[in-house]
Design an enzyme around this catalytic site. Structure first.
Site, short mmCIF file in Angstrom:
data_model
loop_
_atom_site.label_atom_id
_atom_site.label_comp_id
_atom_site.label_asym_id
_atom_site.label_seq_id
_atom_site.Cartn_x
_atom_site.Cartn_y
_atom_site.Cartn_z
N ASP A 35 0.86 -1.18 0.00
CA ASP A 35 0.00 0.00 0.00
C ASP A 35 0.90 1.23 0.00
OD1 ASP A 35 0.92 0.32 2.58
OD2 ASP A 35 -0.97 -0.12 3.55
N ASP A 56 -7.54 -7.44 1.77
CA ASP A 56 -6.56 -7.56 2.84
C ASP A 56 -7.18 -7.02 4.11
OD1 ASP A 56 -5.00 -4.84 3.92
OD2 ASP A 56 -6.06 -4.56 2.03
#
Length: 376
Positions: free
Chosen positions: A92, A271
């Site tokens: 990320d 996730d």
């Protein structure tokens, strides 16, 4: 990266596909264990592969940038060689961490100035520096730098935030196009759709991101305080706009029920820290419902953790033994619970995939959400 959409359910938007990266293939729908610091807490890589059946893990740009730093990662040859994980990795961008640091950061058109949570040192993230950092980390899939506004943000704030995210996205792709992978394998960049819970902003963002022709798209800024039905509404809206031939990644979501609801609406990738974080605190997700293993009722329950036998932990340890370890404060309790929860999440998306392919997903999903939401 390549995405092969193999099948879409006839009675809903659920999809089965396959993502191919230079570090391996990923069947979808898929759940990605969170390895914030290039480590999934308490779980060996061996067990991630053999017991959990993980196909890809997530690492965090913000945390790896601060520690160990990009110089160490580059000298090691990237995150795969540094950590010993040879499967695909997604990073990320640090946008959610920026959101979490609301009291110690300042957003400007240039980027985000923030103080390290480790030592208070001052740093600047810009779209360009984040792309450079993700190149140095060496993730197979990189996320664009964005701002993640709170779920209850007023419309004016959400609109300004979205404009900032879009401007940053343009700079991310410009930098991405001017740089190259550092370790001999390909990297791809996903833009992130934002817009809080406002349908017009979500629509604008989902339409805007497509101009970059990305190999996949992420949906961010959900599960940050808004009601679950609103989250599902936003997912359905955005997925109705995003290209059907590219994977869709719902960031940071969520409970098993959230995941099944999102799969029904066409999400491919997930996730969440919940399997490991909740596991460390004694909450187990099972195929029959939710177990608080610290409860007295499990003291002399010698049945398996999960009757489905999802991994080594479920076939070798009983609820009574795991409760004993948890009450005694043994580290192994967190390890067993984490491995079980991760295996359960991977089983859940794998079973969803199987059901999508054989045409029974929607009926199965309706039965499962009832079971998965109950506390045992």
């Amino acid at each position: 990266m390549k995405f092969d959409l193999q099948h879409t359910a006839a009675d809903c938007a659920a999809r089965a596909g396959e993502i191919t990266t230079d570090h391996g293939t990923i069947p979808t729908p898929i759940f990605m264990p969170v390895g914030t610091a290039a480590s999934v807490k308490g779980v060996f890589h061996r067990d991630l592969k053999e017991e959990v059946k993980a196909r890809i893990i997530l690492a965090n740009t913000y945390h790896l940038y601060l520690r160990p730093g990009t110089d160490i990662l580059e000298r090691a040859g990237g995150v795969h060689r540094f950590s010993g994980w040879d499967g695909p990795v997604l990073t990320d961008s640090g946008g959610f961490q920026v959101f979490s640091l609301a009291t110690s950061r300042k957003l400007t058109p240039e980027g985000c100035r923030f103080s390290s949570h480790i030592d208070g040192s001052k740093h600047l993230f810009t779209p360009e520096s984040v792309i450079d950092t993700e190149r140095s980390i060496g993730a197979d899939i990189m996320m664009a730098f964005d701002e993640c506004p709170p779920g209850d943000a007023p419309y004016d704030y959400a609109a300004r935030s979205l404009e900032l995210t879009h401007r940053w996205l343009e700079r991310c792709f410009e930098r991405y196009g001017k740089t190259s992978p550092k370790y001999g394998y390909s990297q791809t960049l996903f833009p992130i759709v934002q817009g809080c819970t406002y349908p017009d902003l979500r629509t604008r963002s989902a339409e805007f991101v497509q101009q970059f022709g990305a190999e996949g798209y992420a949906i961010g800024g959900l599960a940050v305080g808004e009601p679950a039905p609103v989250m599902y509404e936003m997912i359905e809206l955005v997925n109705g706009i995003l290209p059907k031939d590219r994977p869709r990644y719902l960031m940071g979501v969520g409970t098993p029920v959230n995941i099944l609801e999102a799969i029904e609406r066409g999400v491919d990738m997930f996730d969440c820290v919940m399997p490991t974080r909740n596991g460390r605190n004694g909450m187990l997700f099972t195929s029959e419902g939710i177990v608080n293993i610290r409860n007295q009722k499990w003291r002399d329950d010698f049945s398996p953790i999960d009757p489905a036998g999802l991994c080594f932990a479920d076939t070798h340890y009983t609820k009574a033994y795991l409760r004993h370890l948890a009450i005694a404060g043994e580290m192994m309790a967190a390890q067993i619970a984490s491995m079980h929860n991760l295996a359960f999440y991977l089983w859940l998306v794998g079973e969803a995939r199987r059901r999508i392919l054989d045409g029974s997903f929607l009926a199965w999903k309706r039965e499962m959400v009832v079971k998965l939401g109950r506390r045992l």
